[in-house]
Design a protein around this motif. Structure first.
Motif, PDB file in Angstrom:
ATOM      1  N   PHE A  20     -93.632  10.571 -47.779  1.00 13.51           N
ATOM      2  CA  PHE A  20     -94.914   9.814 -48.218  1.00 13.51           C
ATOM      3  C   PHE A  20     -95.798   9.193 -47.076  1.00 13.51           C
ATOM      4  O   PHE A  20     -96.692   9.418 -47.206  1.00 13.51           O
ATOM      5  CB  PHE A  20     -94.169   8.355 -48.796  1.00 13.51           C
ATOM      6  CG  PHE A  20     -95.448   7.304 -49.317  1.00 13.51           C
ATOM      7  CD1 PHE A  20     -96.425   7.898 -50.174  1.00 13.51           C
ATOM      8  CD2 PHE A  20     -95.487   6.286 -48.775  1.00 13.51           C
ATOM      9  CE1 PHE A  20     -97.252   6.980 -50.719  1.00 13.51           C
ATOM     10  CE2 PHE A  20     -96.408   5.356 -49.072  1.00 13.51           C
ATOM     11  CZ  PHE A  20     -97.319   5.805 -50.194  1.00 13.51           C
ATOM     12  N   THR A  21     -94.977   8.764 -45.877  1.00 11.03           N
ATOM     13  CA  THR A  21     -95.887   8.235 -44.748  1.00 11.03           C
ATOM     14  C   THR A  21     -96.614   9.671 -44.102  1.00 11.03           C
ATOM     15  O   THR A  21     -97.795   9.252 -43.498  1.00 11.03           O
ATOM     16  CB  THR A  21     -95.011   7.858 -43.721  1.00 11.03           C
ATOM     17  OG1 THR A  21     -93.903   8.757 -43.292  1.00 11.03           O
ATOM     18  CG2 THR A  21     -93.981   6.567 -44.155  1.00 11.03           C
ATOM     19  N   LYS A  22     -95.908  10.751 -44.279  1.00  8.99           N
ATOM     20  CA  LYS A  22     -97.012  11.874 -43.756  1.00  8.99           C
ATOM     21  C   LYS A  22     -98.027  12.092 -44.638  1.00  8.99           C
ATOM     22  O   LYS A  22     -99.247  12.783 -44.057  1.00  8.99           O
ATOM     23  CB  LYS A  22     -96.007  12.981 -43.477  1.00  8.99           C
ATOM     24  CG  LYS A  22     -94.860  13.063 -42.433  1.00  8.99           C
ATOM     25  CD  LYS A  22     -94.240  14.478 -42.470  1.00  8.99           C
ATOM     26  CE  LYS A  22     -93.299  14.634 -41.208  1.00  8.99           C
ATOM     27  NZ  LYS A  22     -93.979  14.304 -39.833  1.00  8.99           N
ATOM     28  N   VAL A  23     -98.020  12.166 -45.849  1.00  4.28           N
ATOM     29  CA  VAL A  23     -98.990  12.234 -46.580  1.00  4.28           C
ATOM     30  C   VAL A  23    -100.301  11.127 -46.600  1.00  4.28           C
ATOM     31  O   VAL A  23    -101.465  11.353 -46.342  1.00  4.28           O
ATOM     32  CB  VAL A  23     -98.658  12.095 -48.234  1.00  4.28           C
ATOM     33  CG1 VAL A  23     -99.838  11.969 -49.045  1.00  4.28           C
ATOM     34  CG2 VAL A  23     -97.916  13.413 -48.665  1.00  4.28           C
ATOM     35  N   VAL A  24     -99.564   9.823 -46.297  1.00  2.00           N
ATOM     36  CA  VAL A  24    -100.622   8.620 -46.088  1.00  2.00           C
ATOM     37  C   VAL A  24    -101.378   9.101 -44.677  1.00  2.00           C
ATOM     38  O   VAL A  24    -102.703   8.776 -44.542  1.00  2.00           O
ATOM     39  CB  VAL A  24     -99.993   7.435 -45.968  1.00  2.00           C
ATOM     40  CG1 VAL A  24    -100.705   6.285 -45.561  1.00  2.00           C
ATOM     41  CG2 VAL A  24     -99.346   7.134 -47.426  1.00  2.00           C
ATOM     42  N   HIS A  39    -105.974  10.531 -41.283  1.00  4.12           N
ATOM     43  CA  HIS A  39    -106.592  11.454 -40.402  1.00  4.12           C
ATOM     44  C   HIS A  39    -108.103  11.940 -40.754  1.00  4.12           C
ATOM     45  O   HIS A  39    -108.915  11.970 -40.242  1.00  4.12           O
ATOM     46  CB  HIS A  39    -105.637  12.294 -40.071  1.00  4.12           C
ATOM     47  CG  HIS A  39    -105.107  12.068 -38.444  1.00  4.12           C
ATOM     48  ND1 HIS A  39    -105.719  12.142 -37.532  1.00  4.12           N
ATOM     49  CD2 HIS A  39    -103.599  11.954 -38.520  1.00  4.12           C
ATOM     50  CE1 HIS A  39    -104.625  11.776 -36.533  1.00  4.12           C
ATOM     51  NE2 HIS A  39    -103.636  11.774 -36.911  1.00  4.12           N
ATOM     52  N   GLU A  40    -107.870  12.534 -42.163  1.00  5.31           N
ATOM     53  CA  GLU A  40    -108.821  13.090 -42.692  1.00  5.31           C
ATOM     54  C   GLU A  40    -110.236  12.160 -42.609  1.00  5.31           C
ATOM     55  O   GLU A  40    -111.307  12.863 -42.432  1.00  5.31           O
ATOM     56  CB  GLU A  40    -108.713  13.666 -44.072  1.00  5.31           C
ATOM     57  CG  GLU A  40    -109.805  14.076 -44.924  1.00  5.31           C
ATOM     58  CD  GLU A  40    -109.324  14.425 -46.350  1.00  5.31           C
ATOM     59  OE1 GLU A  40    -110.166  14.587 -47.187  1.00  5.31           O
ATOM     60  OE2 GLU A  40    -108.018  14.415 -46.561  1.00  5.31           O
ATOM     61  N   HIS A  41    -110.091  11.126 -42.986  1.00  2.00           N
ATOM     62  CA  HIS A  41    -111.150  10.429 -43.154  1.00  2.00           C
ATOM     63  C   HIS A  41    -111.739   9.531 -41.627  1.00  2.00           C
ATOM     64  O   HIS A  41    -112.853   9.644 -41.547  1.00  2.00           O
ATOM     65  CB  HIS A  41    -111.078   8.968 -43.966  1.00  2.00           C
ATOM     66  CG  HIS A  41    -110.826   9.472 -45.599  1.00  2.00           C
ATOM     67  ND1 HIS A  41    -111.854  10.021 -46.248  1.00  2.00           N
ATOM     68  CD2 HIS A  41    -109.954   9.651 -46.052  1.00  2.00           C
ATOM     69  CE1 HIS A  41    -111.356  10.272 -47.624  1.00  2.00           C
ATOM     70  NE2 HIS A  41    -110.207  10.154 -47.610  1.00  2.00           N
ATOM     71  N   CYS A  42    -110.700   9.399 -40.811  1.00  2.00           N
ATOM     72  CA  CYS A  42    -111.006   8.926 -39.551  1.00  2.00           C
ATOM     73  C   CYS A  42    -111.846  10.011 -38.743  1.00  2.00           C
ATOM     74  O   CYS A  42    -112.636   9.863 -37.753  1.00  2.00           O
ATOM     75  CB  CYS A  42    -109.734   8.563 -38.687  1.00  2.00           C
ATOM     76  SG  CYS A  42    -109.020   6.986 -39.299  1.00  2.00           S
ATOM     77  N   ALA A  83    -107.755   6.348 -48.590  1.00  3.09           N
ATOM     78  CA  ALA A  83    -108.608   6.490 -49.841  1.00  3.09           C
ATOM     79  C   ALA A  83    -110.225   6.434 -49.403  1.00  3.09           C
ATOM     80  O   ALA A  83    -110.969   6.609 -50.294  1.00  3.09           O
ATOM     81  CB  ALA A  83    -108.710   5.452 -50.902  1.00  3.09           C
ATOM     82  N   GLY A  84    -110.413   6.286 -48.067  1.00  7.85           N
ATOM     83  CA  GLY A  84    -112.106   6.547 -47.381  1.00  7.85           C
ATOM     84  C   GLY A  84    -112.363   5.343 -47.187  1.00  7.85           C
ATOM     85  O   GLY A  84    -113.674   5.239 -46.822  1.00  7.85           O
TER      86      GLY A  84
END
Length: 597
Positions: A563-567, A572-575, A512-513
């Motif tokens: 679900f784990t792939k989505v999480v 990754h997006e925020h890191c 969630a960032g």
């Protein structure tokens, strides 16, 4: 309740130190020009004389006075001493840090003495940097010679200058020009300044004048406490400090309930104090109950010390920081080095002080685990003795305590480290924890590992380690809650490959960032978790969800990989905001140690 008298740089520092407590206090200034932001304090504007001070303290239950006023505010200093005497209140004098007095400055006792010496030295053109309140005191000089006064651009200051009859065209203002440019513009024969300390820019003013080849006259700071104010048969409890750490320590001592959590001292500060005390005993044949220690930022604090047969020691106060070294006895034995003309201080490690066995530290393998900052502190504090000395630091219980620290993993063997960057341990210090992460990353790099694996703690590390059995122990670094900080440091250090091991509770926050996942800064965003479940093709009602790990049982087994792939994708997006050139692998850890990537 605390009443602070400020209006200075020290006043601002006092505010910052007291605001950290979250407790009510009062901050008094003579005028209303100083703009300060107070959350827990109340700003009192307008000067108070002694009767008003007394009434205020009695009405509002003041139990401690902090004098953070200008060093030349002599009348206020007297009134505050009389106030403390009258109401039997402890007083903290928050003074400035003063550099040593240069020999090539012409020192003046007061403004009458300054006028006399200026005349004797034949100074015809003077740039006065002593402030608007000194204009009238220097009238005998500027009535006969060219003089420019630098003052603050305030209506009150300009009004005072006019009231004193000083020519308005000879006023210059702080915000317009530096001392360098003013000297260049007006070509004075000399400058006149006050001994205003480091925060008053004294050194910079002197250096500017010297660079221009002109003389410097300086008014000596008044003696504190002012002589004759306190009767010989009376006493006032006065704590003299010259920085925010000293102020906090004084408040913790005199008004312990003001701060919910108390500060402590680093092992480096304890070792320094012990060394100073041992040097006093050896060279001066004195054994004071406490000794001054200059911290890395130049501030001086006073540390209680004790003595053994041939050493001095400090019992380390950890404050309210969860520190296994709290209560340890940190010793220093000091001896002369004969036949050494270099005035060198040699520092060695004794019993209970670890030894570096791996690269990546301030000093090579084989050196005692005494970091750079404490070594510099010890040397700078012993420089006053002007004698070549050997210092042996020891911690009798250090070897046992070290087993409960990161030291074995870092390759520090045989005892604890003597550490500390600021010299002070703030309770639950984020700075100290982040600094320990940095040190672990440096050791990991020095180990030559092709990959660094960062984990939240021992449990997650145990599971992720099975994926990288070939990596050395130093490759695994705990980030606690500081994922973002750890990734940024790894990027700055040029670490090429990082694996982030994370369990679901932190993963849903990271997704969630929230790159800092501590519960006090953020909680699980159920709406976002619900969104991720929908993205994974398994929408469900999670209104009763309390802990993220409950999802492992709620989600159908066949949907868990999606679900784990989505999480992981959102993580990754925020890191990506913290790392650019670093190859990042994220491993999501299940309840029983399953690894998802």
């Amino acid at each position: 309740m605390i009443l602070v008298f400020g209006g200075t740089t020290e006043g601002r520092q006092a505010i910052e130190a007291l605001e950290a407590a979250g407790s009510l206090y009062y901050y008094s200034t003579k005028g209303d020009e100083q703009q300060v932001s107070l959350t827990h304090g109340m700003h009192l504007k307008g000067g108070m004389e002694l009767p008003e001070m007394t009434s205020f303290c009695e009405k509002y239950g003041i139990r401690l006075i902090v004098d953070a006023a200008h060093p030349f505010a002599e009348n206020l200093h007297r009134n505050l001493l009389l106030l403390a005497l009258r109401l039997d209140l402890p007083l903290v004098r928050f003074d400035r840090i003063y550099p040593p007095r240069p020999n090539d400055v012409i020192w003046c006792k007061d403004y009458q003495d300054a006028t006399r010496q200026l005349e004797e030295q034949g100074i015809e053109r003077l740039l006065a940097l002593t402030g608007v309140n000194t204009i009238s005191q220097l009238r005998p000089y500027w009535n006969r010679h060219d003089c420019w006064f630098r003052i603050l651009r305030r209506k009150t200051s300009i009004g005072l200058a006019k009231q004193a009859g000083f020519p308005e065209n000879r006023l210059v203002f702080y915000e317009e020009d530096t001392t360098d440019t003013l000297i260049s513009q007006y070509q004075p024969d000399a400058i006149l300044t006050k001994e205003s300390g480091s925060s008053g820019g004294f050194t910079q003013k002197v250096e500017s004048a010297k660079a221009a080849g002109i003389k410097v006259f300086a008014i000596e700071r008044p003696t504190y406490p002012p002589p004759g104010v306190i009767p010989k048969d009376k006493a006032v409890t006065i704590d003299l400090v010259n920085g925010p750490h000293g102020l906090r320590r004084a408040v913790e001592k005199r008004l312990p309930e003001f701060y919910p959590l108390h500060s402590g001292l680093t092992t480096g500060t304890c070792a320094t104090a012990a060394a100073v005390a041992a040097a006093h005993a050896l060279l001066l044949k004195e054994k004071p109950d406490e000794v001054p220690v200059i911290l890395p930022d130049g501030e001086t604090i006073h540390v209680p010390v004790c003595y053994g047969d041939d050493f001095a020691y400090v019992t380390k106060p950890g404050g309210d920081d969860p520190d296994v070294t709290d209560g340890l006895e940190v010793r220093a034995a000091v001896s002369r080095i004969d036949g050494d003309d270099r005035m060198e201080v040699v520092i060695k490690g004794g019993e209970g002080v670890g030894t570096f066995t791996l690269p990546g530290f301030d000093y090579p393998p084989g050196e005692p685990a005494i970091n750079k900052s404490p070594r510099q502190m010890i040397r700078s504090n012993l420089a006053v003795f002007n004698t070549p000395l050997q210092v042996i630091i020891s911690v009798p219980e250090g070897a046992e305590i070290a087993r409960r620290t990161f030291n074995p993993r870092l390759g520090i063997e045989g005892g604890i480290s003597i550490i500390g960057v600021s010299g002070i341990v703030m309770p639950f210090s984020e700075e100290a924890f982040i600094e320990s992460i940095r040190k672990c990353l440096q050791v990991a790099m020095a180990s030559g590992t092709p990959r660094v694996v960062i984990n939240s703690g021992a449990k997650s590390e145990r599971f992720v380690r099975t994926c990288y059995p070939e990596l050395p122990q130093q490759a695994f670094v705990e980030y606690g809650n500081y994922i973002g900080e750890t990734l940024k440091m790894a990027e700055e250090m040029g670490i090429e490959r990082v694996t982030l091991g994370v369990m679901l509770g932190k993963a849903v926050k990271l997704a969630a960032g929230q790159l800092d996942t501590h519960s006090r800064r953020g909680t699980m965003d159920k709406a976002f978790v619900s969104q991720m479940l929908t993205e994974a093709g398994c929408p469900m009602d999670i209104t009763t969800l309390t802990l993220a790990r409950e999802l492992w049982k709620m989600i159908p087994k066949e949907k868990i990989p999606a679900f784990t792939k989505v999480v992981i994708g959102h993580c990754h997006e925020h890191c990506a905001t913290a790392v650019n050139d670093c190859e990042l692998t994220i491993l999501l850890i299940g309840e029983d140690g399953e690894i998802y990537s």
